[in-house]
Design a protein around this motif. Sequence first.
Motif, mmCIF file in Angstrom:
data_model
loop_
_atom_site.group_PDB
_atom_site.id
_atom_site.type_symbol
_atom_site.label_atom_id
_atom_site.label_comp_id
_atom_site.label_asym_id
_atom_site.label_seq_id
_atom_site.Cartn_x
_atom_site.Cartn_y
_atom_site.Cartn_z
ATOM 1 N N GLY A 160 0.443 2.632 -19.335
ATOM 2 C CA GLY A 160 1.285 3.773 -19.614
ATOM 3 C C GLY A 160 2.696 3.382 -20.011
ATOM 4 N N ALA A 161 3.542 4.401 -20.174
ATOM 5 C CA ALA A 161 4.935 4.211 -20.556
ATOM 6 C C ALA A 161 5.765 5.300 -19.892
ATOM 7 C CB ALA A 161 5.086 4.268 -22.072
ATOM 8 N N GLY A 162 7.059 5.049 -19.806
ATOM 9 C CA GLY A 162 7.941 6.014 -19.161
ATOM 10 C C GLY A 162 8.477 5.469 -17.858
ATOM 11 N N ASP A 163 8.944 6.359 -16.990
ATOM 12 C CA ASP A 163 9.489 5.931 -15.710
ATOM 13 C C ASP A 163 8.417 5.189 -14.906
ATOM 14 O OD1 ASP A 163 11.877 7.106 -16.319
ATOM 15 O OD2 ASP A 163 11.549 8.902 -15.108
ATOM 16 N N PRO A 164 8.756 4.030 -14.313
ATOM 17 C CA PRO A 164 7.757 3.249 -13.582
ATOM 18 C C PRO A 164 7.407 3.854 -12.228
ATOM 19 C CG PRO A 164 9.887 2.163 -13.498
ATOM 20 C CD PRO A 164 10.050 3.329 -14.416
ATOM 21 N N VAL A 165 6.120 3.797 -11.891
ATOM 22 C CA VAL A 165 5.603 4.254 -10.601
ATOM 23 C C VAL A 165 4.823 3.104 -9.977
ATOM 24 C CG1 VAL A 165 4.151 5.917 -9.385
ATOM 25 C CG2 VAL A 165 5.424 6.632 -11.421
ATOM 26 N N LEU A 166 5.250 2.651 -8.811
ATOM 27 C CA LEU A 166 4.579 1.578 -8.080
ATOM 28 C C LEU A 166 3.615 2.200 -7.089
ATOM 29 C CD1 LEU A 166 4.361 -1.441 -7.213
ATOM 30 C CD2 LEU A 166 6.234 -0.966 -5.603
ATOM 31 N N LEU A 167 2.338 1.842 -7.186
ATOM 32 C CA LEU A 167 1.277 2.424 -6.360
ATOM 33 C C LEU A 167 0.793 1.374 -5.359
ATOM 34 C CD1 LEU A 167 -0.669 4.096 -9.309
ATOM 35 C CD2 LEU A 167 0.835 5.257 -7.675
ATOM 36 N N LEU A 168 1.032 1.627 -4.072
ATOM 37 C CA LEU A 168 0.667 0.691 -3.015
ATOM 38 C C LEU A 168 -0.533 1.237 -2.253
ATOM 39 C CD1 LEU A 168 4.220 -0.268 -1.684
ATOM 40 C CD2 LEU A 168 2.805 -1.470 -3.361
ATOM 41 N N ASP A 181 9.943 -7.475 -10.747
ATOM 42 C CA ASP A 181 10.776 -8.365 -11.560
ATOM 43 C C ASP A 181 10.025 -8.833 -12.807
ATOM 44 O OD1 ASP A 181 12.871 -8.178 -9.759
ATOM 45 O OD2 ASP A 181 12.391 -10.052 -8.726
ATOM 46 N N ALA A 182 8.761 -9.224 -12.616
ATOM 47 C CA ALA A 182 7.968 -9.726 -13.737
ATOM 48 C C ALA A 182 7.771 -8.665 -14.809
ATOM 49 C CB ALA A 182 6.610 -10.223 -13.237
ATOM 50 N N GLU A 183 7.744 -7.395 -14.378
ATOM 51 C CA GLU A 183 7.563 -6.293 -15.316
ATOM 52 C C GLU A 183 8.887 -5.755 -15.841
ATOM 53 O OE1 GLU A 183 4.634 -4.845 -16.615
ATOM 54 O OE2 GLU A 183 3.953 -6.805 -15.901
ATOM 55 N N GLY A 184 10.001 -6.379 -15.431
ATOM 56 C CA GLY A 184 11.303 -5.935 -15.901
ATOM 57 C C GLY A 184 11.715 -4.578 -15.361
ATOM 58 N N VAL A 185 11.234 -4.243 -14.155
ATOM 59 C CA VAL A 185 11.509 -2.939 -13.547
ATOM 60 C C VAL A 185 12.600 -3.095 -12.489
ATOM 61 C CG1 VAL A 185 10.562 -1.077 -12.126
ATOM 62 C CG2 VAL A 185 9.177 -2.078 -13.965
ATOM 63 N N ASP A 186 13.708 -2.416 -12.699
ATOM 64 C CA ASP A 186 14.795 -2.459 -11.720
ATOM 65 C C ASP A 186 14.515 -1.539 -10.539
ATOM 66 O OD1 ASP A 186 16.325 -4.284 -13.182
ATOM 67 O OD2 ASP A 186 17.224 -2.690 -14.380
ATOM 68 N N ARG A 187 14.071 -0.312 -10.834
ATOM 69 C CA ARG A 187 13.809 0.681 -9.789
ATOM 70 C C ARG A 187 12.545 1.445 -10.162
ATOM 71 N NH1 ARG A 187 17.726 4.760 -9.682
ATOM 72 N NH2 ARG A 187 17.493 5.110 -7.440
ATOM 73 N N ALA A 188 11.734 1.771 -9.141
ATOM 74 C CA ALA A 188 10.484 2.477 -9.390
ATOM 75 C C ALA A 188 10.303 3.608 -8.386
ATOM 76 C CB ALA A 188 9.297 1.509 -9.282
ATOM 77 N N HIS A 189 9.610 4.637 -8.816
ATOM 78 C CA HIS A 189 9.097 5.623 -7.872
ATOM 79 C C HIS A 189 7.975 4.921 -7.096
ATOM 80 C CE1 HIS A 189 11.320 8.832 -9.823
ATOM 81 N NE2 HIS A 189 10.818 8.460 -10.989
ATOM 82 N N VAL A 190 8.026 4.938 -5.779
ATOM 83 C CA VAL A 190 7.070 4.195 -4.959
ATOM 84 C C VAL A 190 6.152 5.180 -4.239
ATOM 85 C CG1 VAL A 190 6.780 2.548 -3.073
ATOM 86 C CG2 VAL A 190 8.719 2.322 -4.655
ATOM 87 N N VAL A 191 4.837 4.976 -4.405
ATOM 88 C CA VAL A 191 3.830 5.808 -3.766
ATOM 89 C C VAL A 191 2.981 4.914 -2.876
ATOM 90 C CG1 VAL A 191 1.941 7.444 -4.114
ATOM 91 C CG2 VAL A 191 3.785 7.296 -5.810
ATOM 92 N N GLY A 192 2.853 5.261 -1.592
ATOM 93 C CA GLY A 192 2.064 4.464 -0.662
ATOM 94 C C GLY A 192 1.057 5.313 0.082
ATOM 95 N N GLN A 193 -0.172 4.841 0.133
ATOM 96 C CA GLN A 193 -1.240 5.565 0.827
ATOM 97 C C GLN A 193 -1.738 4.738 2.000
ATOM 98 O OE1 GLN A 193 -4.851 4.954 0.803
ATOM 99 N NE2 GLN A 193 -5.243 6.808 1.969
ATOM 100 N N SER A 194 -1.914 5.373 3.172
ATOM 101 C CA SER A 194 -2.403 4.712 4.378
ATOM 102 C C SER A 194 -1.504 3.512 4.700
ATOM 103 C CB SER A 194 -3.878 4.319 4.200
ATOM 104 O OG SER A 194 -4.447 3.899 5.414
ATOM 105 N N ALA A 195 -2.075 2.311 4.844
ATOM 106 C CA ALA A 195 -1.234 1.137 5.133
ATOM 107 C C ALA A 195 -0.209 0.903 4.034
ATOM 108 C CB ALA A 195 -2.106 -0.102 5.310
ATOM 109 N N GLY A 196 -0.534 1.311 2.803
ATOM 110 C CA GLY A 196 0.414 1.187 1.709
ATOM 111 C C GLY A 196 1.668 2.012 1.941
#
Length: 265
Positions: A33-41, A88-103
């Motif tokens: 995808g593209a746009g604002d980054p979302v980190l899914l844990l 860092d590897a993806e060049g993302v300074d800040r991300a929306h972070v989503v965590g499920q259960s232990a994530g």
Amino acid sequence: MTSIHQRAADFLRTHDSKNLGVGQHDWRYYTGGAGDPVLLLSGGAGIGISWLDVASALIPRFRTIAPDYPSGVGSVAELVDGVVAVLDAEGVDRAHVVGQSAGGMFAEHLSRRAPDRVRSLTLSSTGLYGPEDVDRLRMRVETTLATPWPETQKAIRTALQSTWADSAEAEFWIEQVAAATDAAGSAGAANSYRLLLELAEGVDELLRGPAWSGPTLIFRADDDPLITTTTPDACATCTPAANSAPSPRVAIPCCSVEPRITRQR
């Protein structure tokens, strides 16, 4: 609805699978995808593909990053640092972070260890383990290491079949979890419990530190079979300014739960 196998194939077609060496560990993650980054844990199984439906829904407007957790990560801090290295590897300074259960627990630690990397925090079916969980988790570590691996494999499958008994997609997800746990073996399975044990033993220290003050959304599942009744309360303590509101029943992969949505402005 499209079959789970077709949805998984679509996810793999629209997301790149990448590998990144961080210290002694090899991190694999999916991004698309593209746009604002979302980190899914993901939860304790640590498989990024568990987000296939969410990621596929997001990628028309967002860029998603869903990592697998290396089985040999030695501490929660090391896991969080690995996640930051992926950003860092993806060049993302800040991300929306989503965590499920232990994530969700790992996301909470990320928001405190590296708050400048988090734009917002969304926690689903999660909480924070505490002193009441220490003995249970320590026993899981010891039992997993002492039990022959074929017996542990069978126990994992039996537990998942019980948890996902009402899901038509159960076998697909059981195979995904089994593949991840089989690759890691007894040591990897014990290490997953060891990370949760570390979370339980360190919750008091965590709560003494400054809380994440950014935008937060909590989906609290009152009938989630995998989260104890006390863990969501500890999570709410981490966001003392939060307000609660009821929510209708929603579907979360492999189980249907009655969540309570908590917003922090």
